[in-house]
Design a protein around this motif. Structure first.
Motif, PDB file in Angstrom:
ATOM      1  N   ILE A 183      65.496  34.843 127.889  1.00 31.90           N
ATOM      2  CA  ILE A 183      64.835  33.546 127.838  1.00 31.90           C
ATOM      3  C   ILE A 183      65.498  32.641 126.796  1.00 31.90           C
ATOM      4  O   ILE A 183      65.938  33.107 125.742  1.00 31.90           O
ATOM      5  CB  ILE A 183      63.328  33.728 127.523  1.00 31.90           C
ATOM      6  N   THR A 184      65.629  31.365 127.109  1.00 30.10           N
ATOM      7  CA  THR A 184      66.182  30.392 126.165  1.00 30.10           C
ATOM      8  C   THR A 184      65.038  29.763 125.372  1.00 30.10           C
ATOM      9  O   THR A 184      63.864  29.879 125.735  1.00 30.10           O
ATOM     10  CB  THR A 184      66.949  29.291 126.904  1.00 30.10           C
ATOM     11  N   ARG A 185      65.402  29.091 124.297  1.00 23.07           N
ATOM     12  CA  ARG A 185      64.374  28.430 123.484  1.00 23.07           C
ATOM     13  C   ARG A 185      63.651  27.350 124.296  1.00 23.07           C
ATOM     14  O   ARG A 185      62.453  27.129 124.139  1.00 23.07           O
ATOM     15  CB  ARG A 185      65.005  27.823 122.225  1.00 23.07           C
ATOM     16  N   GLU A 186      64.409  26.664 125.178  1.00 17.31           N
ATOM     17  CA  GLU A 186      63.806  25.636 126.010  1.00 17.31           C
ATOM     18  C   GLU A 186      62.781  26.240 126.969  1.00 17.31           C
ATOM     19  O   GLU A 186      61.680  25.709 127.150  1.00 17.31           O
ATOM     20  CB  GLU A 186      64.883  24.885 126.807  1.00 17.31           C
ATOM     21  N   GLU A 187      63.156  27.367 127.581  1.00 21.82           N
ATOM     22  CA  GLU A 187      62.225  28.041 128.499  1.00 21.82           C
ATOM     23  C   GLU A 187      61.002  28.560 127.758  1.00 21.82           C
ATOM     24  O   GLU A 187      59.883  28.538 128.284  1.00 21.82           O
ATOM     25  CB  GLU A 187      62.940  29.189 129.211  1.00 21.82           C
ATOM     26  N   LEU A 188      61.219  29.013 126.541  1.00 27.11           N
ATOM     27  CA  LEU A 188      60.104  29.518 125.736  1.00 27.11           C
ATOM     28  C   LEU A 188      59.118  28.402 125.417  1.00 27.11           C
ATOM     29  O   LEU A 188      57.895  28.591 125.483  1.00 27.11           O
ATOM     30  CB  LEU A 188      60.634  30.142 124.451  1.00 27.11           C
ATOM     31  N   LEU A 189      59.647  27.223 125.100  1.00 26.83           N
ATOM     32  CA  LEU A 189      58.774  26.084 124.810  1.00 26.83           C
ATOM     33  C   LEU A 189      57.995  25.659 126.048  1.00 26.83           C
ATOM     34  O   LEU A 189      56.819  25.301 125.969  1.00 26.83           O
ATOM     35  CB  LEU A 189      59.613  24.906 124.286  1.00 26.83           C
ATOM     36  N   GLU A 190      58.660  25.714 127.220  1.00 26.40           N
ATOM     37  CA  GLU A 190      57.991  25.344 128.464  1.00 26.40           C
ATOM     38  C   GLU A 190      56.825  26.274 128.773  1.00 26.40           C
ATOM     39  O   GLU A 190      55.829  25.877 129.374  1.00 26.40           O
ATOM     40  CB  GLU A 190      58.984  25.399 129.635  1.00 26.40           C
ATOM     41  N   ARG A 191      56.961  27.540 128.374  1.00 27.50           N
ATOM     42  CA  ARG A 191      55.953  28.551 128.714  1.00 27.50           C
ATOM     43  C   ARG A 191      55.161  28.984 127.486  1.00 27.50           C
ATOM     44  O   ARG A 191      54.712  30.117 127.402  1.00 27.50           O
ATOM     45  CB  ARG A 191      56.626  29.759 129.368  1.00 27.50           C
ATOM     46  N   ARG A 197      57.898  35.904 124.526  1.00 25.31           N
ATOM     47  CA  ARG A 197      58.437  35.949 123.170  1.00 25.31           C
ATOM     48  C   ARG A 197      59.957  35.778 123.237  1.00 25.31           C
ATOM     49  O   ARG A 197      60.553  35.827 124.322  1.00 25.31           O
ATOM     50  CB  ARG A 197      58.039  37.241 122.455  1.00 25.31           C
ATOM     51  N   LEU A 198      60.566  35.640 122.073  1.00 26.90           N
ATOM     52  CA  LEU A 198      61.968  35.234 122.016  1.00 26.90           C
ATOM     53  C   LEU A 198      62.947  36.184 122.692  1.00 26.90           C
ATOM     54  O   LEU A 198      63.954  35.759 123.213  1.00 26.90           O
ATOM     55  CB  LEU A 198      62.384  35.045 120.548  1.00 26.90           C
ATOM     56  N   ASN A 199      62.663  37.465 122.693  1.00 30.93           N
ATOM     57  CA  ASN A 199      63.634  38.415 123.226  1.00 30.93           C
ATOM     58  C   ASN A 199      63.365  38.799 124.675  1.00 30.93           C
ATOM     59  O   ASN A 199      63.961  39.733 125.198  1.00 30.93           O
ATOM     60  CB  ASN A 199      63.650  39.686 122.370  1.00 30.93           C
ATOM     61  N   ASP A 200      62.471  38.074 125.346  1.00 31.95           N
ATOM     62  CA  ASP A 200      62.065  38.420 126.706  1.00 31.95           C
ATOM     63  C   ASP A 200      63.158  38.135 127.730  1.00 31.95           C
ATOM     64  O   ASP A 200      64.038  37.297 127.522  1.00 31.95           O
ATOM     65  CB  ASP A 200      60.815  37.634 127.102  1.00 31.95           C
ATOM     66  N   LYS A 201      63.045  38.826 128.865  1.00 29.40           N
ATOM     67  CA  LYS A 201      63.856  38.519 130.046  1.00 29.40           C
ATOM     68  C   LYS A 201      63.004  37.670 130.986  1.00 29.40           C
ATOM     69  O   LYS A 201      61.791  37.868 131.081  1.00 29.40           O
ATOM     70  CB  LYS A 201      64.298  39.805 130.755  1.00 29.40           C
ATOM     71  N   ILE A 202      63.667  36.754 131.688  1.00 33.16           N
ATOM     72  CA  ILE A 202      62.940  35.833 132.560  1.00 33.16           C
ATOM     73  C   ILE A 202      63.767  35.565 133.810  1.00 33.16           C
ATOM     74  O   ILE A 202      65.006  35.622 133.779  1.00 33.16           O
ATOM     75  CB  ILE A 202      62.643  34.506 131.805  1.00 33.16           C
ATOM     76  N   GLY A 203      63.108  35.309 134.919  1.00 37.36           N
ATOM     77  CA  GLY A 203      63.806  35.020 136.167  1.00 37.36           C
ATOM     78  C   GLY A 203      64.597  33.722 136.065  1.00 37.36           C
ATOM     79  O   GLY A 203      64.071  32.703 135.612  1.00 37.36           O
ATOM     80  N   LYS A 204      65.850  33.771 136.486  1.00 37.55           N
ATOM     81  CA  LYS A 204      66.724  32.605 136.379  1.00 37.55           C
ATOM     82  C   LYS A 204      66.970  31.922 137.723  1.00 37.55           C
ATOM     83  O   LYS A 204      67.329  30.746 137.771  1.00 37.55           O
ATOM     84  CB  LYS A 204      68.070  33.023 135.780  1.00 37.55           C
ATOM     85  N   SER A 205      66.839  32.663 138.814  1.00 36.97           N
ATOM     86  CA  SER A 205      67.073  32.079 140.137  1.00 36.97           C
ATOM     87  C   SER A 205      66.341  32.906 141.181  1.00 36.97           C
ATOM     88  O   SER A 205      65.795  33.977 140.886  1.00 36.97           O
ATOM     89  CB  SER A 205      68.570  32.028 140.452  1.00 36.97           C
ATOM     90  N   GLY A 206      66.317  32.397 142.430  1.00 37.06           N
ATOM     91  CA  GLY A 206      65.725  33.126 143.534  1.00 37.06           C
ATOM     92  C   GLY A 206      64.260  33.469 143.325  1.00 37.06           C
ATOM     93  O   GLY A 206      63.529  32.800 142.586  1.00 37.06           O
ATOM     94  N   ILE A 207      63.819  34.530 144.003  1.00 38.32           N
ATOM     95  CA  ILE A 207      62.422  34.962 143.894  1.00 38.32           C
ATOM     96  C   ILE A 207      62.089  35.361 142.459  1.00 38.32           C
ATOM     97  O   ILE A 207      60.962  35.168 141.996  1.00 38.32           O
ATOM     98  CB  ILE A 207      62.153  36.145 144.850  1.00 38.32           C
ATOM     99  N   GLU A 208      63.053  35.907 141.738  1.00 27.63           N
ATOM    100  CA  GLU A 208      62.817  36.286 140.340  1.00 27.63           C
ATOM    101  C   GLU A 208      62.313  35.088 139.533  1.00 27.63           C
ATOM    102  O   GLU A 208      61.475  35.242 138.643  1.00 27.63           O
ATOM    103  CB  GLU A 208      64.099  36.840 139.712  1.00 27.63           C
ATOM    104  N   ARG A 209      62.805  33.927 139.844  1.00 31.87           N
ATOM    105  CA  ARG A 209      62.351  32.728 139.131  1.00 31.87           C
ATOM    106  C   ARG A 209      61.142  32.092 139.821  1.00 31.87           C
ATOM    107  O   ARG A 209      60.209  31.632 139.168  1.00 31.87           O
ATOM    108  CB  ARG A 209      63.498  31.715 139.050  1.00 31.87           C
TER     109      ARG A 209
END
Length: 691
Positions: A183-191, A197-209
């Motif tokens: 996860i990026t800082r921008e994505e963290l602020l959005e959510r 949290r800062l070290n999380d993994k997050i979906g970047k594209s497709g169904i994962e996102r």
């Protein structure tokens, strides 16, 4: 004598000793009081602080939900991996620890210098730096054993187990599934406030996102689970001594797609084979896209974009080794051509023109014209062959450009656009489960005027600026006589420029007959996504009901409860009589059933009960000129069975000269798999290559 008086210097010394004694007693009492205060009065508070200093709260990453195909087969899951982290411990020789860790890991890529880089580049200074992640294996267990045996030599090094995303089928359906990343800082602020949290993994594209995490009222669902936490006691070397409290994580929801794994495998294998064949003819070939829809529901049964994207590469570090591949500006493997790319439809647009011509009343099915190889009016375009006398049914079967230019002129561009809009061409399908869908272009007189006005205005401003700059330089060093002459020349050039602009503007912003001819045969500015083409042919097949395509079937909670289910959704019914739709469908049937049909060779071995209606297409993508200087894309649309349509197909193979023997072969394999028929990829399919 009772006594003898002391000398003055002795009296002075005794006084100083008394002062020192009093001072010493005072300091002793002060220290004793402070010791009493620390050991007795504040003993509990300091004990509490000491305990807090030795207690750590360690997050426990939640397992992401699985992604399944329509039959419950796993497309994406999570597997446990070992994670080695390092956090420097005060008063220890960090250099020695890192060198020893590098030796024990035995990984040539993880030298002491590389480990230092990971520590220095760790964006989360208050969290341990991740040194290595690797799945369970005999080799991994050997490394873990070595590290555990030498624990005392590695203060600050810890080993934990975390879930890591895994795609068991590799690149299969990669663009559909998407990938995860940190996860990026921008994505963290959005959510913010959403269990991230800062070290999380997050979906970047497709169904994962697309289904990372959603909230609809009080309903929360998505692949992202809720992290847990473990409270542990650690020693001075930052190693765990004992567990105190554990809050278990909650895994994410399972997402079931509409994709059929078998059909997806067939689609991608056929595309790979056709692309390899086309690459032998044209080195530029190497890409394509295809979509298969359920005609009755709008469910996406299979969807592919080539070249491949393997989501595992973004989990296990493979991306770093394949940067040249993923950053290739020509192939663009991360680009989902099925929904993000737009293509000229070529002759696959001709059924739209046929519908418009019949709907206008200006053309009847039996009306015929003579094709001599070119439309006879000024601005008319060549036909790929001289067809002689053609009516609607034969024109669709042989894909006659001459006939459809005439039919387009008879219908008029407004009617063509109206019909195309009803079928969803030139606008996003709004497919559920799809991100980044392109809109495409359906050209019209209004569109042409808006686009070309902006282009010509920029052209005029640039030319005017060039003239102003040229004369500013000349006038700077000119004499008074030369200045007068230069100013007149400048004004004359500006007048000529404006006159040229007016003439060009009037022509380029006005819809011309050749614009209609181009649009009618799927060339010119026409540009649609493959998903749009698939939805258009599905709408034609089912009798005119345009459905919203959808990729997600349902979302299931970890305890097996259905949280959300997606149902077919009707977007609109086309305002075209059923008999007109049937006339065009019959013409598409002749594409495969008539001996001269452009796809007659593809489905010859299909049983009579499974007749396929189709339309081939060859879209010009290069500059005008002789055929050798042009590039072409091969397109194909189809539905089957003709008598009771169930599935629809649309596909493109880039830099293939003919749609029938490129994307058409892919369609043939998909239909064969769907209806349980033998494969034809190794047979004589493709012996006849036409439009």
């Amino acid at each position: 004598m009772v006594g003898q008086a002391k000398e003055p210097w002795k009296l002075k010394l005794d006084g100083r000793l008394n002062v020192y004694l009093v001072f010493i007693i005072f300091v002793f009492l002060l220290l004793s009081a402070r010791l009493f205060f620390l050991q007795v009065v504040n003993a509990q508070e300091f004990a509490r602080q000491s305990a807090q200093n030795s207690i750590r709260l360690i997050p426990i990453e939640a397992r992401r939900g699985d992604i399944l195909d329509s039959k419950g087969r796993v497309l994406a899951t999570s597997q446990p991996v070992y994670v080695i982290t390092f956090s420097p411990v005060p008063n220890t020789d960090t250099d020695t620890v890192i060198r020893r860790l590098a030796e024990l890991l035995g990984d040539p890529e993880l030298t002491a210098e590389a480990i230092w880089e990971k520590i220095k580049n760790n964006p989360y200074r208050y969290e341990p730096a991740v040194i290595k992640r690797f799945p369970s294996s005999p080799e991994a267990m050997a490394v873990i054993t070595r590290l555990e045996e030498r624990r005392l030599e590695l203060p600050g090094v810890n080993i934990s187990v975390e879930p890591q995303r895994f795609y068991p089928h590799g690149s299969l359906a990669g663009h559909i599934l998407g990938f995860v990343g940190q996860i990026t800082r921008e994505e963290l602020l959005e959510r913010q406030g959403s269990n991230y949290r800062l070290n999380d993994k997050i979906g970047k594209s497709g169904i994962e996102r697309y289904l990372e995490y959603e909230k609809e009222g009080s309903l929360e669902f998505g692949l992202k689970g809720k992290d847990g936490a473990e409270q542990v006691e650690v020693n001075a070397f930052n190693r765990k001594i004992r567990d105190l409290l554990t809050i278990p994580p909650a895994p994410g929801d399972t997402v079931e797609l509409t994709i059929d794994l078998d059909l997806q495998k067939t689609l991608e294998a056929a595309m790979d084979q056709v692309i390899a064949e086309e690459k032998k003819k044209n080195p530029k070939a190497g890409a394509g896209a295809a979509v298969v829809l359920d005609v009755k529901t709008g469910a996406i049964l299979a969807m592919a974009s080539k070249p491949d994207m393997d989501p595992n590469d973004f989990v296990n570090g493979g991306y770093a080794k394949k940067q040249a591949y993923y950053n290739d500006e020509h192939l663009k493997p991360l680009f989902n051509r099925a929904v993000q790319g737009t293509y000229p439809p070529g002759s696959t647009f001709k059924p739209i023109t046929a519908l418009a011509a019949l709907l206008s009343g200006a053309v009847r099915p039996q009306d015929a014209i003579y094709c001599s190889g070119r439309y006879f009016k000024p601005g008319g375009l060549d036909c790929w062959q001289s067809h002689g006398r053609v009516d609607l049914e034969r024109a669709l079967a042989v894909s006659c450009n001459t006939y459809f230019q005439w039919a387009g002129e008879m219908a008029g561009i407004k009617m063509i656009d109206s019909v195309a809009e009803q079928f969803g061409l030139g606008s996003s399908t709004g497919a559920l489960g799809v991100l980044g869908e392109a809109k495409g272009i359906l050209p019209s007189p209004t569109w042409k005027k808006e686009v070309n006005t902006a282009i010509l205005q920029r052209w005029l401003e640039k030319r005017q600026a060039d003239i102003e700059k040229k004369y500013a330089e000349l006038l700077a060093s000119a004499s008074p006589t030369q200045r007068e002459r230069l100013l007149k020349q400048k004004e004359q050039e500006l007048r000529q420029l404006r006159a040229t602009y007016e003439i060009t503007f009037n022509f380029e912003t006005t819809w011309q007959p050749f614009d209609t001819y181009n649009t009618a045969i799927g060339q010119g500015a026409n540009s649609f996504t493959i998903l749009q083409l698939a939805n258009y042919v599905a709408t034609l097949a089912n009798g005119g009901t345009r459905l919203r395509p959808f990729l997600v079937k349902r979302v299931i909670s970890p305890d097996g409860q259905v949280k959300k289910e997606y149902q077919p959704e009707v977007i609109r019914k086309v305002d075209i009589p059923s008999e007109i739709l049937e006339e065009v469908r019959r013409g598409m049937l002749m594409v495969t059933q008539s001996p001269e049909g452009t796809a007659s060779f593809l489905f010859q071995d299909f049983p009579p009960s499974i007749k396929v209606a189709a339309k081939t297409g060859t879209a010009q993508t290069g500059l005008a000129g002789d055929d050798k200087s042009r590039d072409f894309y091969g397109l194909f649309i189809a539905f089957a069975p003709y008598d009771d349509p169930q599935i629809a197909f649309a596909g493109v193979i880039e830099y293939a000269r003919h749609g029938g023997d490129s994307a058409g072969k892919v369609a043939r394999e998909v239909f064969a798999r769907y209806f349980g028929l033998p494969s034809g990829m190794t047979s004589s399919v493709g012996a006849r290559a036409v439009e």
